[in-house]
Design an enzyme around this catalytic site. Structure first.
Site, PDB file in Angstrom:
ATOM      1  N   CYS A   1     -52.914 -89.683  19.748  1.00 51.26           N
ATOM      2  CA  CYS A   1     -52.565 -89.593  21.016  1.00 51.26           C
ATOM      3  C   CYS A   1     -51.174 -90.083  21.363  1.00 51.26           C
ATOM      4  O   CYS A   1     -50.713 -90.021  22.649  1.00 51.26           O
ATOM      5  CB  CYS A   1     -53.680 -90.729  21.936  1.00 51.26           C
ATOM      6  SG  CYS A   1     -55.333 -90.266  21.587  1.00 51.26           S
TER       7      CYS A   1
ATOM      8  N   HIS B   1     -50.233 -92.924  28.485  1.00 55.10           N
ATOM      9  CA  HIS B   1     -51.433 -92.129  28.112  1.00 55.10           C
ATOM     10  C   HIS B   1     -52.521 -92.497  28.732  1.00 55.10           C
ATOM     11  O   HIS B   1     -52.943 -93.764  28.969  1.00 55.10           O
ATOM     12  CB  HIS B   1     -51.507 -92.619  26.512  1.00 55.10           C
ATOM     13  CG  HIS B   1     -52.316 -92.000  25.757  1.00 55.10           C
ATOM     14  ND1 HIS B   1     -53.102 -90.797  26.117  1.00 55.10           N
ATOM     15  CD2 HIS B   1     -53.667 -92.552  25.095  1.00 55.10           C
ATOM     16  CE1 HIS B   1     -54.165 -90.595  25.454  1.00 55.10           C
ATOM     17  NE2 HIS B   1     -54.431 -91.673  24.682  1.00 55.10           N
TER      18      HIS B   1
ATOM     19  N   ASN C   1     -59.359 -88.427  28.500  1.00 52.40           N
ATOM     20  CA  ASN C   1     -58.478 -88.631  27.555  1.00 52.40           C
ATOM     21  C   ASN C   1     -58.347 -87.270  26.808  1.00 52.40           C
ATOM     22  O   ASN C   1     -59.118 -86.786  25.842  1.00 52.40           O
ATOM     23  CB  ASN C   1     -58.937 -89.862  26.579  1.00 52.40           C
ATOM     24  CG  ASN C   1     -57.886 -90.083  25.458  1.00 52.40           C
ATOM     25  OD1 ASN C   1     -56.936 -89.330  25.457  1.00 52.40           O
ATOM     26  ND2 ASN C   1     -58.020 -91.238  24.810  1.00 52.40           N
TER      27      ASN C   1
HETATM   28  O1  UT7 Z   1     -56.482 -92.709  22.888  1.00 48.69           O
HETATM   29  C1  UT7 Z   1     -56.895 -93.613  22.206  1.00 48.69           C
HETATM   30  C2  UT7 Z   1     -58.447 -93.669  22.279  1.00 48.69           C
HETATM   31  N1  UT7 Z   1     -59.364 -94.621  22.443  1.00 48.69           N
HETATM   32  C3  UT7 Z   1     -59.433 -95.831  23.285  1.00 48.69           C
HETATM   33  O2  UT7 Z   1     -58.357 -95.849  24.199  1.00 48.69           O
HETATM   34  C4  UT7 Z   1     -60.596 -96.247  23.668  1.00 48.69           C
HETATM   35  C5  UT7 Z   1     -60.220 -97.861  23.975  1.00 48.69           C
HETATM   36  N2  UT7 Z   1     -61.510 -98.597  24.243  1.00 48.69           N
HETATM   37  C6  UT7 Z   1     -62.356 -98.167  25.338  1.00 48.69           C
HETATM   38  O3  UT7 Z   1     -61.951 -97.385  26.227  1.00 48.69           O
HETATM   39  C7  UT7 Z   1     -63.586 -99.017  25.384  1.00 48.69           C
HETATM   40  O4  UT7 Z   1     -63.665-100.053  24.389  1.00 48.69           O
HETATM   41  C8  UT7 Z   1     -64.698 -98.007  25.750  1.00 48.69           C
HETATM   42  C9  UT7 Z   1     -64.638 -97.523  26.948  1.00 48.69           C
HETATM   43  C10 UT7 Z   1     -64.970 -97.124  24.539  1.00 48.69           C
HETATM   44  C11 UT7 Z   1     -65.938 -99.206  25.708  1.00 48.69           C
HETATM   45  O5  UT7 Z   1     -65.807 -99.959  26.689  1.00 48.69           O
HETATM   46  P1  UT7 Z   1     -66.239-101.628  26.435  1.00 48.69           P
HETATM   47  O6  UT7 Z   1     -66.080-102.328  27.637  1.00 48.69           O
HETATM   48  O7  UT7 Z   1     -65.046-102.036  25.365  1.00 48.69           O
HETATM   49  O8  UT7 Z   1     -67.421-101.658  25.874  1.00 48.69           O
HETATM   50  P2  UT7 Z   1     -68.028-102.081  24.618  1.00 48.69           P
HETATM   51  O9  UT7 Z   1     -67.728-101.150  23.288  1.00 48.69           O
HETATM   52  O10 UT7 Z   1     -67.622-103.721  24.321  1.00 48.69           O
HETATM   53  O11 UT7 Z   1     -69.562-102.170  24.718  1.00 48.69           O
HETATM   54  C12 UT7 Z   1     -70.298-102.888  25.596  1.00 48.69           C
HETATM   55  C13 UT7 Z   1     -71.746-102.599  25.768  1.00 48.69           C
HETATM   56  C14 UT7 Z   1     -72.313-102.257  24.366  1.00 48.69           C
HETATM   57  O12 UT7 Z   1     -73.816-102.525  24.525  1.00 48.69           O
HETATM   58  P3  UT7 Z   1     -74.173-104.075  24.188  1.00 48.69           P
HETATM   59  O13 UT7 Z   1     -73.854-104.270  22.525  1.00 48.69           O
HETATM   60  O14 UT7 Z   1     -73.312-105.336  24.834  1.00 48.69           O
HETATM   61  O15 UT7 Z   1     -75.629-104.353  24.464  1.00 48.69           O
HETATM   62  C15 UT7 Z   1     -72.517-100.908  24.052  1.00 48.69           C
HETATM   63  O16 UT7 Z   1     -73.660-100.439  23.414  1.00 48.69           O
HETATM   64  O17 UT7 Z   1     -71.742-101.325  26.375  1.00 48.69           O
HETATM   65  C16 UT7 Z   1     -72.627-100.355  25.505  1.00 48.69           C
HETATM   66  N3  UT7 Z   1     -71.938 -98.965  25.748  1.00 48.69           N
HETATM   67  C17 UT7 Z   1     -72.403 -98.268  26.813  1.00 48.69           C
HETATM   68  N4  UT7 Z   1     -73.133 -98.267  27.666  1.00 48.69           N
HETATM   69  C18 UT7 Z   1     -73.535 -97.219  28.517  1.00 48.69           C
HETATM   70  C19 UT7 Z   1     -71.079 -98.278  25.043  1.00 48.69           C
HETATM   71  N5  UT7 Z   1     -70.734 -97.064  25.380  1.00 48.69           N
HETATM   72  C20 UT7 Z   1     -71.637 -97.003  26.472  1.00 48.69           C
HETATM   73  C21 UT7 Z   1     -71.889 -95.811  27.303  1.00 48.69           C
HETATM   74  N6  UT7 Z   1     -72.830 -96.119  28.377  1.00 48.69           N
HETATM   75  N7  UT7 Z   1     -71.189 -94.597  27.475  1.00 48.69           N
END
Ligand code: UT7
Length: 406
Positions: free
Chosen positions: A130, A268, A298
């Protein structure tokens, strides 16, 4: 303190020696097909509300089967050449930033070079995920400032929908497709790409990766990993918020400016929360930050060019504005560039537009003839073999050579 015309603080010149790399052309291309959060609700266990709250994304664009990183890139590049009012033969170099090319080689850049008919240009792909567009800006500006090139085309083009695991709710909500292109040209007028900072930390390579088909060793007891995105979202989030802030501060410091001298920041477009957190910690006014992640998701190396092109077209960037573009991604990689939007006016000419379109048609004919000639030469001079027929058939059917849609 000395102030330049318009009351702006002067930029410290870092090895420019009277050669400046100005942006003279730009263009973006996104697929027509829109995939909304509600569509994704039907594919994985998620909700529109969760996606909007955690990422800021409402919808994204997904390429249809006929498009490739090459066809999207060509359409963006043609717009950039038209805006710069140059011909394909004016290009000295084509740099394509992509993490989703169809081949390891030929590079996407070479296939774009062929279809544009940029017969004088060198061409290569650059892989910095990215952050690719920032790296491409740095390479292009460096070539121009050192006197190696006069005119460079850079393209960020991605079809991430084809390397997304559509069963993984942690990634399939984020990534999307699109392309953006810029023409950079030499000028002795101060302005353009004034400073670029680039960084990497391979120790975090496993946080965001796409395995290729080429593996040195593989444990035969398990199937090899698929060529899809693997991401540790939480760790990437923490890394991103930290490096975005530090890269912006560093690029500004290197030019002797202060944050208050910056008119617009184009980050980005990965996640609205990452952008908001960095801007809050910098105390930079949100109305001067370009954000379109809600509509495009993204698009990796294409996200900054698409956002920049859109901002220019909406009149949000004005002559003499100072911009910072900042990116981060797999590798891990990150970087920022400081630009002066001193666009040297080019007078559009209808005759040149017609000539350029004619040259694109000629480029396709030349490409076909080159391949035919190579085939005939091999058959009549060296004698036919099965592999000749196979290669010819493949190159005729190969999507990179398909007609780009208008
Ligand atoms: O270009 C660079 C590319 N990457 C990035 O920039 C990614 C950077 N990271 C992010 O954008 C975020 O970490 C995400 C959007 C991917 C995830 O958001 P988060 O607030 O960090 O969520 P998390 O990974 O801490 O997960 C929280 C909860 C989890 O459930 P439990 O374990 O608390 O029960 C996940 O399983 O949210 C759950 N979860 C979802 N729930 C509904 C993860 N993805 C989803 C989803 N829908 N799509």
């Amino acid at each position: 303190m000395t102030r330049r015309r318009g009351g702006k603080r002067p930029i410290r010149s870092n090895g420019e020696n009277g050669r400046y790399a100005h942006i003279t052309g730009w263009g973006a291309e996104v697929p027509e097909r829109v995939l909304t959060n509600h569509d994704i609700e039907k594919m994985v266990d998620t909700s529109d509300e969760w996606i909007r709250e955690r990422t800021g994304i409402s919808e994204r664009r997904i390429a249809d089967d006929r498009d490739t990183t090459v066809t999207l890139g060509i359409r963006a590049a043609r717009k950039a050449l038209k805006r710069a009012n140059i011909l394909p033969d004016d290009l000295d170099l084509i740099i394509v930033a992509t993490g989703s090319s169809e081949h390891l080689f030929p590079s996407t850049a070479c296939l774009i070079q062929d279809q544009l008919g940029a017969t004088r240009a060198g061409a290569f792909d650059l892989l910095a995920a990215c952050s690719g567009f920032i790296y491409a800006l740095g390479m292009a500006a460096g070539q121009i400032k050192s006197g190696q090139a006069q005119t460079v085309l850079i393209v960020g083009t991605e079809i991430f929908s084809r390397i997304t695991d559509w069963n993984d709710r942690g990634t399939c909500i984020l990534f999307a497709d699109g392309a953006g292109a810029f023409v950079l040209q030499v000028s002795d007028t101060p302005g353009g790409v004034r400073e670029v900072v680039l960084h990497s930390d391979g120790s975090g390579g496993d946080l965001l990766s796409v395995p290729s088909g080429v593996r040195a060793t593989w444990n035969g007891s398990e199937p090899p990993p698929k060529s899809v995105i693997y991401m540790n979202g939480r760790d990437v989030f923490r890394f991103a918020a930290r490096v975005m802030t530090s890269a912006i501060e560093e690029v500004i410091r290197n030019t002797g400016l202060m944050l208050s001298d910056i008119d617009v920041i184009i980050p980005h477009q990965a996640n609205l929360r990452i952008i908001d957190a960095s801007m809050r910690s910098l105390k930079f006014p949100s109305e001067r930050v370009i954000i379109n992640v809600e509509r495009y998701g993204n698009t990796s190396a294409a996200s900054i060019p698409i956002a920049l092109v859109e901002a220019v077209e909406q009149g949000r960037i004005k002559a003499n504005d100072r911009l910072v573009v900042v990116g981060f991604g797999g590798g891990l990689t990150w970087g920022a560039a400081l630009l002066e939007w001193d666009v040297i006016p080019t007078t559009a000419s209808y005759g040149r537009d017609v000539l350029r379109e004619g040259l694109y048609i000629l480029a396709r004919v030349r490409s076909l003839l080159n391949r035919m000639m190579r085939f005939l030469e091999s058959v009549f001079v060296r004698g036919p073999s099965k592999s000749h027929w196979r290669l010819l058939k493949r190159s005729e059917n190969s999507p990179p050579h398909s007609e780009p849609k208008k």
